[in-house]
Design a protein around this motif. Structure first.
Motif, PDB file in Angstrom:
ATOM      1  N   LYS A 257      94.956  -4.413 -32.647  1.00 19.06           N
ATOM      2  CA  LYS A 257      96.351  -3.354 -33.591  1.00 19.06           C
ATOM      3  C   LYS A 257      97.075  -2.753 -32.123  1.00 19.06           C
ATOM      4  N   GLY A 258      97.871  -2.129 -33.124  1.00 14.43           N
ATOM      5  CA  GLY A 258      98.490  -1.313 -31.667  1.00 14.43           C
ATOM      6  C   GLY A 258      99.715  -1.972 -30.935  1.00 14.43           C
TER       7      GLY A 258
ATOM      8  N   TRP B 168      88.066 -16.536 -41.705  1.00 15.24           N
ATOM      9  CA  TRP B 168      89.135 -16.032 -42.705  1.00 15.24           C
ATOM     10  C   TRP B 168      88.897 -14.586 -43.157  1.00 15.24           C
ATOM     11  N   ASN B 169      87.828 -13.880 -43.741  1.00 21.03           N
ATOM     12  CA  ASN B 169      87.630 -13.046 -44.195  1.00 21.03           C
ATOM     13  C   ASN B 169      88.096 -12.020 -42.728  1.00 21.03           C
ATOM     14  N   SER B 170      87.818 -11.831 -41.947  1.00 21.82           N
ATOM     15  CA  SER B 170      88.387 -10.521 -40.922  1.00 21.82           C
ATOM     16  C   SER B 170      89.828 -10.503 -40.794  1.00 21.82           C
ATOM     17  N   PHE B 171      90.543 -11.571 -41.449  1.00 25.75           N
ATOM     18  CA  PHE B 171      92.064 -11.142 -41.396  1.00 25.75           C
ATOM     19  C   PHE B 171      92.528 -10.595 -42.310  1.00 25.75           C
ATOM     20  N   ASN B 172      93.649 -10.115 -42.096  1.00 25.61           N
ATOM     21  CA  ASN B 172      94.859  -9.696 -42.896  1.00 25.61           C
ATOM     22  C   ASN B 172      96.305  -9.464 -42.842  1.00 25.61           C
ATOM     23  N   ASN B 173      96.966  -9.614 -43.682  1.00 23.82           N
ATOM     24  CA  ASN B 173      98.363  -9.982 -43.184  1.00 23.82           C
ATOM     25  C   ASN B 173      99.516  -9.332 -42.249  1.00 23.82           C
ATOM     26  N   GLY B 174      99.159  -7.838 -41.826  1.00 17.59           N
ATOM     27  CA  GLY B 174      99.696  -7.317 -41.271  1.00 17.59           C
ATOM     28  C   GLY B 174      99.615  -7.366 -39.669  1.00 17.59           C
ATOM     29  N   ASP B 175      98.405  -7.865 -38.753  1.00 15.70           N
ATOM     30  CA  ASP B 175      97.672  -7.630 -37.372  1.00 15.70           C
ATOM     31  C   ASP B 175      98.186  -8.681 -36.823  1.00 15.70           C
ATOM     32  N   ILE B 176      97.411  -8.552 -36.035  1.00 19.89           N
ATOM     33  CA  ILE B 176      97.304 -10.608 -35.239  1.00 19.89           C
ATOM     34  C   ILE B 176      95.853 -10.817 -34.324  1.00 19.89           C
ATOM     35  N   PHE B 177      95.399 -11.422 -34.305  1.00 16.61           N
ATOM     36  CA  PHE B 177      94.099 -11.761 -34.164  1.00 16.61           C
ATOM     37  C   PHE B 177      94.190 -13.098 -33.418  1.00 16.61           C
ATOM     38  N   LEU B 178      93.092 -13.722 -32.222  1.00 13.89           N
ATOM     39  CA  LEU B 178      92.906 -14.672 -31.287  1.00 13.89           C
ATOM     40  C   LEU B 178      92.039 -15.029 -31.502  1.00 13.89           C
TER      41      LEU B 178
END
Length: 831
Positions: free
Chosen positions: A149-150, A163-173
């Motif tokens: 985030k940020g 996948w439960n940790s994901f959302n459409n607005g952020d970035i995941f590594l």
């Protein structure tokens, strides 16, 4: 004595740089540089940053600045927090009481703290007190998912690998050890993607020694990355049909507030007393060296100031008193805290005061500041001098002046250049050469009595003139009486302001209609002199200046007792421009009767001895500006550099005497349109009670004058050209090339130098030797903007001139470099 301090302190370096310790079994344990930026949630850390203060004088020797932060993890114990606070107090004493102390809470770190970790901060599960085991990140036996985030300073938090940790607005590594997959939410923006890929590369370089692949998946177009999506679903399972909506970023960046209060903290009969002293704007004389004070910048931070003669107990208890104050006020536990000693105040602290002078500043009647000779080559060679003196050159360029007449532009007769009327608005176009290239400054001068229609027309016509020069002019808003130094200099001591409105269509005579006029003349040379019409009465006089009194028969040159010889010479020059009548010198106290008759009779006027104007000691500050929430907000950028100028934003550089608005080429239309309004709101709401008529200078990316670039160390004039070329590319690298990734090497704090991260949204193919690690294809290379020709890098790299394809200039540095992972990237472009 220093022998009383822990052994750890004896290994502290005084060299510029970052040093970090964690609290382990109540002791300070050094953190290796390769782990900088990684924080375990169950621990507390002490971060020492030794830097250099930005000099107020361009040729001054830079002094050291020392900042000590103690960071509190969300899962850390009270004992660890207490131990960290004690060590910080001892460290402050060991370093002579000069550091500024900061308390940082996980997730609410100050912009200054975040600025130390350019690639971002990673929150890791574990820690000594939490009972978790620290993860060994030097091996490839890793599986973790990080939520990034940020925008300006990113943070990455380890979350459930699902996948439960994901959302459409952020970035995941998704980090699998040998492969790091970056998944960009469909609603994430380009800058966030850039910051995330820098973080991914930092993990690769520092934790894996560069031996890992990075792949990028665009959440809005996952079909373009089938191999990477196959890996993600193998680890995470089948992707749900719908992910969670975007989560709004927490608004840790506080809105600027003018709610500032000063409290006196002292002991009275064994009881601690916190007594309110004043509200904004604060003045420096309220701070007493014998005591401690709290400045409450409500909604932003609580600052404790320790006088140099305060008792040892008061100084040692400063941090605890700040925490007690926060609790008593029911402020959030995450409220920022700064503790500083007299003489070591932070830039933010000084900016809360109306004026600030450093020890040793001279003042006194008749003392004059040394005049600086403005050699144009010297200014170009030393942009820091240009910035400090607010002079882009020696003011010898070409000048064109237009007056707003019937809402249109009418060019002013060159014979009357420098004569301005308070009822009008003017555009002044100044043209000068730098490196044999024409540069432009467009001044918009607003008379005090001009109508709103004329002011609006002035702004509209400025846009028209600006467009004729393809947006190159630097635009400067100038309010009557608040003219910047360079503006005065271009009129060579003949800048005159008439109070009345100039009549439309009238010939450009300098003589006003009234038979009696009074002008106040200030300035010591042709670079800084101006004459301003004031009411023709005795009360307008001032013993520190020279005045010109024009009557039907004679012009009096009245010399106040406090004026200097240089001021008298310049007043004589101005009088020759204004009046053809006989000149009569009048010394203060020896005025003839006719002099007082012309002013309507003798009366009292300002006759106090003048102290030399104090030079304000305010370090420049850079802010990222945003109005996306509907309210003007700023995020300060600490230890700023050219790379901090975000092309997606409007940036505000506050040098106290002037405000610069830097407009990035990708700034949204609303921010660009509202830039002036935002700058005025910044001045209006500033807690120090700033002058709302402070000059505001608008600069477009790529057209920065030396008065702006001089505030930045090592300004690279080719940086934007590299970005421009990348913008014109149609390669898959385009998105991050737009963000300025093309030309800069990147150094993670404490880490190795590495190339800009290769950013590819598709085009991966599975290597037969490694079925789980995709190998990126090399994008095509384009040789120049003009030709639009694309070539494979293999045809250009490590080739003799005779081996290059037709049309390729062997003398040009095309800038493609191959890194240790086989990726090619632009390092520089020469045009």
């Amino acid at each position: 004595m220093k022998d009383d301090f822990p052994d750890t302190f004896r290994n502290i370096s005084r060299k510029a740089g970052l040093q970090i310790w964690t609290i382990n079994n109540m002791k300070m344990v050094s953190v290796p540089t390769k782990a900088f930026g990684n924080f375990f949630e169950g621990d507390c850390y002490i971060v020492l940053n030794v830097g250099t203060k930005q000099s107020v004088h361009w040729d001054s020797t830079a002094a050291q600045s020392i900042d000590v932060h103690y960071w509190i993890g969300n899962s850390s114990s009270q004992d660890e927090q207490g131990a960290a606070a004690i060590y910080v107090t001892q460290l402050d004493e060991y370093l002579g009481g000069s550091p500024v102390q900061y308390r940082e809470v996980q997730g609410y770190e100050s912009p200054q703290f975040r600025s130390y970790f350019k690639s971002g901060i990673i929150y890791k599960t574990g820690g000594v007190s939490s009972g978790f085991t620290h993860v060994d990140t030097n091996s490839y036996n890793i599986l973790r998912l990080m939520h990034v985030k940020g925008k300006k300073h990113v943070t990455a938090k380890e979350v459930e690998v699902s996948w439960n940790s994901f959302n459409n607005g952020d970035i995941f590594l998704l980090d699998t050890g040998k492969l790091i997959v970056q998944w960009n939410g469909p609603q994430s923006n380009r800058t966030e993607k850039l910051k995330a890929v820098l973080l991914a590369q930092d993990i690769r370089d520092r934790e894996r020694g560069g031996r890992a692949q990075i792949g990028v998946v665009e959440g809005s177009n996952e079909r373009e990355s089938p191999e990477l999506m196959k890996i993600m679903t193998t680890v995470l399972g089948e992707k749900p049909n719908k992910l969670k909506d975007a989560i709004p970023d927490e608004k840790h960046d506080q809105m600027q507030t003018n709610s500032v209060r000063l409290y006196h903290v002292f002991e009275n009969g064994g009881n601690l007393v916190v007594q309110e002293v004043a509200t904004q704007p604060l003045t420096q004389d309220l701070l007493l060296s014998s005591d401690c004070f709290i400045v409450d910048h409500k909604g932003s931070s609580v600052m404790v100031w320790k006088g140099k003669r305060a008792s040892k107990v008061e100084r040692q208890e400063a941090m605890n008193r700040a925490l007690g104050y926060i609790k008593a006020k029911n402020y959030p536990p995450s409220t920022g805290v700064e503790v500083m000693s007299e003489g070591g105040e932070s830039a933010m602290f000084k900016h809360l005061f109306k004026s600030w002078t450093e020890k040793g500043q001279t003042k006194g009647l008749g003392t004059k500041v040394d005049q600086v000779k403005f050699d144009v080559m010297e200014l170009h060679a030393h942009p820091e001098l240009a910035a400090q003196q607010r002079m882009v050159d020696d003011a010898s360029g070409d000048v064109t002046v237009w007056r707003i007449e019937n809402l249109e532009l009418v060019e002013v007769d060159p014979k009357t250049l420098g004569q301005f009327y308070g009822g009008d608005c003017y555009l002044v176009l100044y043209t000068y050469l730098r490196s044999n290239q024409k540069q432009y400054i467009l001044y918009m001068w607003q008379g005090r009595h001009a109508t709103q229609d004329e002011i609006a027309a002035c702004a509209y016509q400025a846009v028209t003139v600006d467009s004729k020069y393809n947006g190159a002019p630097v635009q400067v808003r100038v309010v009557m009486g608040k003219e910047p130094r360079h503006f005065l200099a271009i009129f060579k001591g003949k800048f005159i302001i008439f109070e009345v409105q100039r009549r439309t269509g009238r010939a450009g005579a300098a003589n006003p209609e009234s038979s009696t006029r009074l002008f106040q003349v200030r300035g010591t040379n042709e670079m800084n002199t101006k004459a301003t019409e004031v009411p023709a009465r005795a009360s307008s006089l001032n013993s520190n200046d020279v005045f010109l009194l024009k009557t039907d028969r004679v012009c009096y040159l009245w010399y106040g007792k406090g004026c200097s010889g240089d001021e008298r010479v310049m007043a004589k020059t101005t009088s020759d421009v204004l009046f053809r009548q006989d000149k009569q010198v009048v010394m203060e106290g020896q005025e003839p009767a006719n002099f007082w008759v012309a002013l309507g009779g003798k009366s009292s006027y300002a006759s106090d001895k003048r102290l030399q104007k104090e030079e304000l000691i305010h370090s420049p500050r850079l802010f990222e500006c945003s109005n996306q929430t509907g309210r003007f907000r700023m995020t300060e950028v600490y230890d700023f550099a050219q790379s901090d100028l975000d092309e997606d934003d409007v940036m505000l550089l506050d040098t106290w005497e002037e405000l610069f608005l830097w407009i990035g080429k990708h700034a949204n239309k609303s921010e660009t349109t509202d830039a002036w309004k935002s700058a005025q709101e910044y001045l209006r709401s500033h807690p120090a009670g700033r002058d709302p008529d402070t000059p505001i200078i608008s600069i477009k990316q790529g057209n920065e004058p030396p008065t702006f670039t001089g505030w930045f160390d090592a300004w690279d004039p080719l940086k934007w050209k590299v970005s421009l070329i990348a913008d014109l590319s149609n390669s898959p690298n385009r998105d991050l090339s737009n963000a300025g990734i093309g030309g800069d090497g990147y150094r993670a704090p404490g880490g190795p130098m590495s190339s800009p991260p290769p950013y590819r949204t598709h085009g991966f193919e599975i290597s037969p030797k490694s079925p789980t690690i995709p190998k990126a294809k090399i994008p095509p290379f384009f040789t120049s903007v003009e030709s639009g020709k694309y070539l494979d890098p293999k045809l250009l790299v490590n080739k003799e001139a005779s081996e290059l394809p037709e049309g390729v200039d062997p003398n040009a540095h095309h800038g493609w470099i191959k890194d240790k992972c086989g990726n090619f990237y632009i390092s520089a472009i020469e045009t």
